[in-house]
Design a protein around this motif. Structure first.
Motif: not given
Ligand SMILES: Cc1cc2nc3c(=O)[nH]c(=O)nc-3n(C[C@H](O)[C@H](O)[C@H](O)COP(=O)(O)OP(=O)(O)OC[C@H]3O[C@@H](n4cnc5c(N)ncnc54)[C@H](O)[C@@H]3O)c2cc1C
Length: 427
Positions: A29, A32, A63, A67, A99-100, A294
């Motif tokens: 999640a 993508a 991102p 930064k 988590e899968v 992704g």
């Protein structure tokens, strides 16, 4: 953490029509996964949409982690790609912090690590990538860290302090951005790069030299050709050891030596994997009920006539839209030109295309002076990529030339006396 948004606010039209007996599950999640969920609804998916993510957050922008989030200028709530209610309105459910662990394609079910089993009609894999680890003596000392998600940054922040010594291992974009930010926060920063120049894999030597110069002007030390062999310290790191016997003091080490696509689930489920989960031009895997998008995917890029795997927000978002459409039966083609950016100090680097395998570089402006220039990469006379530093017009021009495969006069391109407007008009 475990959130479920069952979606009972506004947009009653959509919510009243959700067919609860059909379900599309999205594993991962982030950029993508979040986009894929939204695009599914926009593409007409009428069943449940359930995005399962191992991080305890709604999809957020990665991102800024190296930064403005690292510097503390931005906070978690500033990173969210969309506010919670935008998902609620269209009935997108999230299962976060989960988590899968297995996909059973025959039974069309996924199993979570805690044992819950959930059935799907369609499945999307947006599992992204994980940092490549450096397993050396002392790697487990406190203060030897990586940078991929929010919790990584929160750990790094605990070791930040004025005049502290930070060593960055790896002179790629993440390493350089982290170095720039830590320098801004007044740490003593040194980058160790194993090859003979930073950004070796992704830019021309002139561009590497430019970034080396700017980092040095800003007070960052860059050491190339350095092989790190281990880390020393009591319970927390205090030194970095190198192959030539030198030992370098460090209060904090950030390792940025690339990522590995998260393909284990797909591989175990028998999906084709080659440097990423293989997808076709519609972002479907070799199982037509399963799409992928992704950083985790490997695909044929028609423009460059080869298979590639990309690590960029543009690719994650654009593939997600195509994948969502395909799961709804609309077969669009994914052939977007890759683009990327990096922010370091006062530099805004914008990249379009892929420069790998270039045989000629045309410079516009002088990278040896100042902080504005562009490098256009060619192969067999055709422009394949542009690195534009503080030059948005050159970025736009390059993007246009590359995507439309236009001819360009290289002499005029390299001549700053020829205005960009003129070059654009002549295309
Ligand atoms: C510090 C940093 C700076 C960056 N800067 C830029 C930039 O300036 N420009 C740019 O274009 N790109 C940048 N990137 C790259 C960009 O963030 C990635 O390309 C993008 O995040 C890819 O999105 P994704 O959804 O494919 O994968 P990810 O963002 O990696 O998300 C995958 C998600 O899936 C989850 N997951 C994996 N397996 C499972 C499972 N089995 N069950 C449940 N969940 C699972 C993961 O925990 C993760 O949350 C940067 C990346 C980093 C780390």
């Amino acid at each position: 953490m475990h959130f479920i948004f069952s979606g009972s606010v506004n947009s009653k039209e959509v919510l009243n029509h959700i067919m609860t007996d059909t379900c599309c599950i999205i594993i991962g999640a982030s950029h993508a996964g979040g986009q894929l969920a939204v695009s599914l609804r926009q593409s007409g998916w009428e069943g449940r949409i359930l995005a399962i993510g191992s991080e305890p957050y709604l999809p957020y922008n990665r991102p800024p982690l190296s930064k403005t989030f690292l510097s503390g200028e931005k906070h978690i709530e500033d990173l969210l790609i969309r506010p919670e209610d935008q998902y609620e309105k269209v009935g997108i459910e999230f299962l976060l912090g989960q988590e899968v662990s297995e996909i059973n394609r025959k039974a069309k079910k996924v199993t979570l690590t805690h044992g819950e089993v959930i059935a799907y009609d369609k499945l999307a894999l947006t599992t992204g990538a994980s940092v490549r680890k450096l397993n050396l003596p002392g790697s487990d000392l406190r203060g030897v860290l990586y940078l991929r998600d929010i919790s990584d940054v929160e750990q790094i922040q605990q070791f930040i302090g004025a005049r502290k010594k930070a060593v960055i291992i790896g002179g790629g974009y993440i390493g350089l951005e982290t170095a720039a930010m830590l320098k801004k926060l007044d740490l003593d920063v040194t980058i160790f790069e194993a090859s003979d120049r930073i950004l070796n894999r992704v830019t021309a030597p002139d561009v590497s030299a430019f970034f080396t110069r700017v980092h040095s002007e800003e007070g960052v030390t860059i050491k190339t050709g350095v092989n790190v062999t281990g880390f020393g310290g009591e319970d927390r790191v205090s030194e970095v050891q190198c192959a030539d016997g030198t030992v370098f003091p460090a209060d904090l080490v950030v390792i940025g030596i690339g990522v590995i696509p998260n393909t284990a689930l797909a591989e175990a489920a028998g999906l084709e994997v080659r440097n990423g989960i293989n997808v076709n031009e519609h972002c479907l895997t070799n199982d037509e009920d399963i799409a992928a998008a992704g950083d985790c995917t490997n695909f044929y890029q028609p423009h460059y006539e080869r298979e590639i795997r990309l690590e960029s927000v543009q690719n994650a978002m654009d593939q997600a839209k195509v994948a969502a459409a395909a799961l709804c039966g609309n077969l669009n083609q994914y052939n977007a030109l890759p683009w990327f950016w990096s922010d370091q100090f006062d530099l805004k680097l914008q990249i379009a295309g892929l420069s790998e395998y270039f045989d000629e570089v045309v410079l516009r402006g002088n990278p040896a002076e100042g902080r504005k220039f562009s490098a256009f990469y060619f192969r067999d006379g055709r422009m394949i990529a542009v690195d534009a530093v503080n030059s948005p017009q050159e970025f736009m021009l390059g993007k246009q030339i590359i995507s439309k495969q236009l001819e360009v006069d290289r002499n005029r391109l390299s001549d700053p006396a020829v205005a960009m407007k003129e070059l654009m008009v002549s295309l």
